[in-house]
Design a protein around this motif. Structure first.
Motif, mmCIF file in Angstrom:
data_model
loop_
_atom_site.group_PDB
_atom_site.id
_atom_site.type_symbol
_atom_site.label_atom_id
_atom_site.label_comp_id
_atom_site.label_asym_id
_atom_site.label_seq_id
_atom_site.Cartn_x
_atom_site.Cartn_y
_atom_site.Cartn_z
ATOM 1 N N ARG A 63 9.317 7.482 2.790
ATOM 2 C CA ARG A 63 8.893 8.455 3.686
ATOM 3 C C ARG A 63 10.115 9.586 3.533
ATOM 4 N NH1 ARG A 63 4.660 6.946 3.325
ATOM 5 N NH2 ARG A 63 3.423 5.588 4.557
ATOM 6 N N SER A 73 4.402 13.797 1.514
ATOM 7 C CA SER A 73 3.811 12.705 1.034
ATOM 8 C C SER A 73 4.417 12.119 -0.193
ATOM 9 C CB SER A 73 2.206 12.909 0.921
ATOM 10 O OG SER A 73 1.790 11.782 -0.068
ATOM 11 N N PRO A 74 4.696 10.837 -0.245
ATOM 12 C CA PRO A 74 4.924 10.064 -1.433
ATOM 13 C C PRO A 74 4.172 10.653 -2.828
ATOM 14 C CG PRO A 74 4.376 8.496 -0.021
ATOM 15 C CD PRO A 74 4.315 9.928 0.587
ATOM 16 N N ILE A 119 7.818 0.125 -7.617
ATOM 17 C CA ILE A 119 8.533 0.653 -8.712
ATOM 18 C C ILE A 119 7.667 1.350 -9.506
ATOM 19 C CG2 ILE A 119 9.904 -0.378 -10.785
ATOM 20 C CD1 ILE A 119 10.938 -1.746 -8.476
ATOM 21 N N GLU A 151 6.124 -4.132 -7.026
ATOM 22 C CA GLU A 151 4.793 -3.518 -7.469
ATOM 23 C C GLU A 151 4.847 -2.620 -8.438
ATOM 24 O OE1 GLU A 151 2.132 -2.206 -3.957
ATOM 25 O OE2 GLU A 151 2.840 -4.039 -2.797
ATOM 26 N N ASP A 182 -0.447 -3.236 -8.978
ATOM 27 C CA ASP A 182 -0.815 -2.411 -7.877
ATOM 28 C C ASP A 182 -2.206 -1.813 -8.388
ATOM 29 O OD1 ASP A 182 -0.941 -1.458 -5.479
ATOM 30 O OD2 ASP A 182 1.043 -0.326 -5.545
ATOM 31 N N TYR A 261 -5.502 -0.336 7.689
ATOM 32 C CA TYR A 261 -5.255 0.142 8.913
ATOM 33 C C TYR A 261 -6.137 -0.643 9.976
ATOM 34 C CZ TYR A 261 -4.209 4.654 6.556
ATOM 35 O OH TYR A 261 -3.453 5.677 6.043
HETATM 36 P P1 C2E Z 1 0.432 2.352 -2.945
HETATM 37 O O1 C2E Z 1 1.597 1.568 -3.310
HETATM 38 O O2 C2E Z 1 -0.865 1.959 -3.452
HETATM 39 O O3 C2E Z 1 0.478 2.207 -1.172
HETATM 40 C C1 C2E Z 1 -0.729 2.187 -0.719
HETATM 41 C C2 C2E Z 1 -0.907 3.551 -0.005
HETATM 42 O O4 C2E Z 1 -2.108 3.198 0.877
HETATM 43 C C3 C2E Z 1 0.190 4.003 0.969
HETATM 44 O O5 C2E Z 1 0.216 5.499 1.021
HETATM 45 C C4 C2E Z 1 -0.734 3.314 2.473
HETATM 46 O O6 C2E Z 1 0.059 4.476 3.544
HETATM 47 C C5 C2E Z 1 -1.989 3.814 2.296
HETATM 48 N N1 C2E Z 1 -2.887 2.874 3.133
HETATM 49 C C6 C2E Z 1 -2.425 1.638 3.641
HETATM 50 N N2 C2E Z 1 -3.603 1.172 4.240
HETATM 51 C C7 C2E Z 1 -4.480 2.168 4.392
HETATM 52 C C8 C2E Z 1 -5.845 2.173 4.900
HETATM 53 O O7 C2E Z 1 -6.439 1.145 5.578
HETATM 54 N N3 C2E Z 1 -6.664 3.290 4.433
HETATM 55 C C9 C2E Z 1 -5.947 4.192 3.516
HETATM 56 N N4 C2E Z 1 -6.821 5.397 3.292
HETATM 57 N N5 C2E Z 1 -4.657 4.243 3.312
HETATM 58 C C10 C2E Z 1 -4.018 2.981 3.405
HETATM 59 P P2 C2E Z 1 1.362 6.137 1.049
HETATM 60 O O8 C2E Z 1 2.607 5.676 1.887
HETATM 61 O O9 C2E Z 1 1.211 7.612 1.163
HETATM 62 O O10 C2E Z 1 1.980 5.835 -0.341
HETATM 63 C C11 C2E Z 1 1.345 6.475 -1.727
HETATM 64 C C12 C2E Z 1 1.841 5.899 -2.934
HETATM 65 O O11 C2E Z 1 3.207 6.489 -3.207
HETATM 66 C C13 C2E Z 1 1.943 4.549 -3.080
HETATM 67 O O12 C2E Z 1 0.840 4.173 -3.185
HETATM 68 C C14 C2E Z 1 2.988 4.451 -4.319
HETATM 69 O O13 C2E Z 1 2.215 4.453 -5.300
HETATM 70 C C15 C2E Z 1 3.842 5.618 -3.950
HETATM 71 N N6 C2E Z 1 5.090 5.136 -3.182
HETATM 72 C C16 C2E Z 1 5.320 5.025 -1.825
HETATM 73 N N7 C2E Z 1 6.576 4.593 -1.593
HETATM 74 C C17 C2E Z 1 7.074 4.508 -2.762
HETATM 75 C C18 C2E Z 1 8.493 4.076 -3.344
HETATM 76 O O14 C2E Z 1 9.329 3.591 -2.566
HETATM 77 N N8 C2E Z 1 8.707 4.109 -4.562
HETATM 78 C C19 C2E Z 1 7.592 4.615 -5.425
HETATM 79 N N9 C2E Z 1 8.172 4.465 -7.027
HETATM 80 N N10 C2E Z 1 6.426 4.923 -5.015
HETATM 81 C C20 C2E Z 1 6.135 4.669 -3.799
#
Ligand code: C2E
Ligand code: MG
Ligand code: MG
Ligand code: MG
Length: 287
Positions: A63, A73-74, A119, A151, A182, A261
């Motif tokens: 975040r 947003s990421p 990753i 991942e 992933d 969720y």
């Molecule tokens: P991801 O790795 O596929 O992570 C899952 C995403 O789905 C997360 O979005 C999470 O908040 C969301 N999610 C979880 N449960 C639900 C649900 O029930 N319904 C819906 N609609 N969404 C859900 P987030 O946190 O916005 O992250 C988006 C993407 O950003 C991640 O997809 C990942 O690809 C990337 N990301 C996040 N943190 C990191 C990080 O530390 N490093 C890298 N390289 N990428 C990251």
């Protein structure tokens, strides 16, 4: 008139392109400061064992609290961080902070949950990705590499040389960490990845879970993916479980783990801790 209009149009177009480029530049500049100014935090989303409802893993989600824009947003800033190479230092920070947090939880609660860390393609492509540094960090924490999952997304495997990716993934596994694929099912050649790369978990993309119903095509797809994964000795995590029906269909299909969720949102550590303390069953009650 048509000519003037045409000129105006191209003028608007150029302006908005310019604005976009400026916004982007500003974000990139801000991103350079974000680490030093401690603007990043980590959320953790529980991953539950579908047969017991207990938390067995947690996915780390980055975040960015931007001083002016608030939460970014990421999906918006990770691509920028990748293009500019900043992702490498951010990625190291995420790894160190996520593993530190989980090591602390293990000490406090005596639990064996695994932590998974996303990753980026740009991190993997970089030859210098410092496995030795990551390993020694785990040593210092007294955390077994078995507690760590990396991942990687299918997308990244497409545009990079197979051999180099293979080597990088093998290095993680030789160090004792596990690897999850992933967003499975969204890439171009999902099945060939399963043959080429040594992985431990497969995460069914949330787009397949979103439209699950007892008589729809996505259930057949999920069932087939689970069967295939199990035949190959892999465990399956379903992403984005929001409803009781989705959970029940996936559990009946033999899916091992789930996150979404329905069980819990991504949580700040302080909100995650009560779930650990109680050893909570996160499945919804009957009804
Ligand atoms: P991801 O790795 O596929 O992570 C899952 C995403 O789905 C997360 O979005 C999470 O908040 C969301 N999610 C979880 N449960 C639900 C649900 O029930 N319904 C819906 N609609 N969404 C859900 P987030 O946190 O916005 O992250 C988006 C993407 O950003 C991640 O997809 C990942 O690809 C990337 N990301 C996040 N943190 C990191 C990080 O530390 N490093 C890298 N390289 N990428 C990251
Ligand atoms: Mg992920
Ligand atoms: Mg995903
Ligand atoms: Mg994703």
């Amino acid at each position: 008139a048509a000519k003037a209009e045409g000129r105006n149009r191209s003028c608007y177009f150029t302006l908005s392109m310019q604005e976009q480029a400026q916004t982007r530049m500003r974000l990139v500049n801000d991103l350079h400061l974000a680490l030093d100014q401690s603007q990043f935090t980590l959320d953790f989303q529980p991953i539950v064992d579908l047969s017991s409802g207990r938390i067995v893993k947690a996915e780390t989600l980055l975040r960015w609290h931007h001083p002016v824009r608030g939460l970014v947003s990421p999906n918006e800033f990770i691509p920028l961080a990748e293009e500019t190479g900043i992702i490498r230092s951010i990625g190291d920070w995420v790894f160190c902070e996520a593993t530190r947090q989980v090591a602390e939880w293990r000490r406090q609660y005596g639990l064996d949950i695994q932590v998974s860390v996303n990753i980026s393609p740009a991190q993997l492509r970089h030859e210098g990705l410092d496995h030795a540094f990551w390993r020694s960090h785990l040593d210092t924490l007294g955390l077994s590499p078995r507690q760590v999952i990396v991942e990687i997304t299918e997308g990244l495997l497409i545009d990079s040389g197979d051999e180099r990716i293979q080597r990088q993934l093998d290095a993680f596994r030789e160090a004792g960490m596990q690897v999850a694929l992933d967003d499975f099912g969204t890439g171009y050649s999902s099945l060939s990845y399963l043959r080429k790369f040594n992985i431990d978990f497969l995460k069914i993309d949330q787009s397949f879970v979103a439209n699950l119903s007892a008589d729809g095509p996505d259930l057949a797809l999920c069932e087939a993916v689970i069967l295939l994964a199990h035949k190959l000795g892999l465990r399956v995590v379903a992403e984005g479980i929001e409803s009781r029906e989705q959970y029940e269909l996936l559990a009946a299909a033999g899916c091992d783990y789930g996150q979404g969720y329905l069980f819990a949102r991504p949580l700040a550590p302080v909100d995650f801790e009560p779930l650990l303390a109680n050893g909570t069953d996160l499945r919804p009650g009957p009804g």
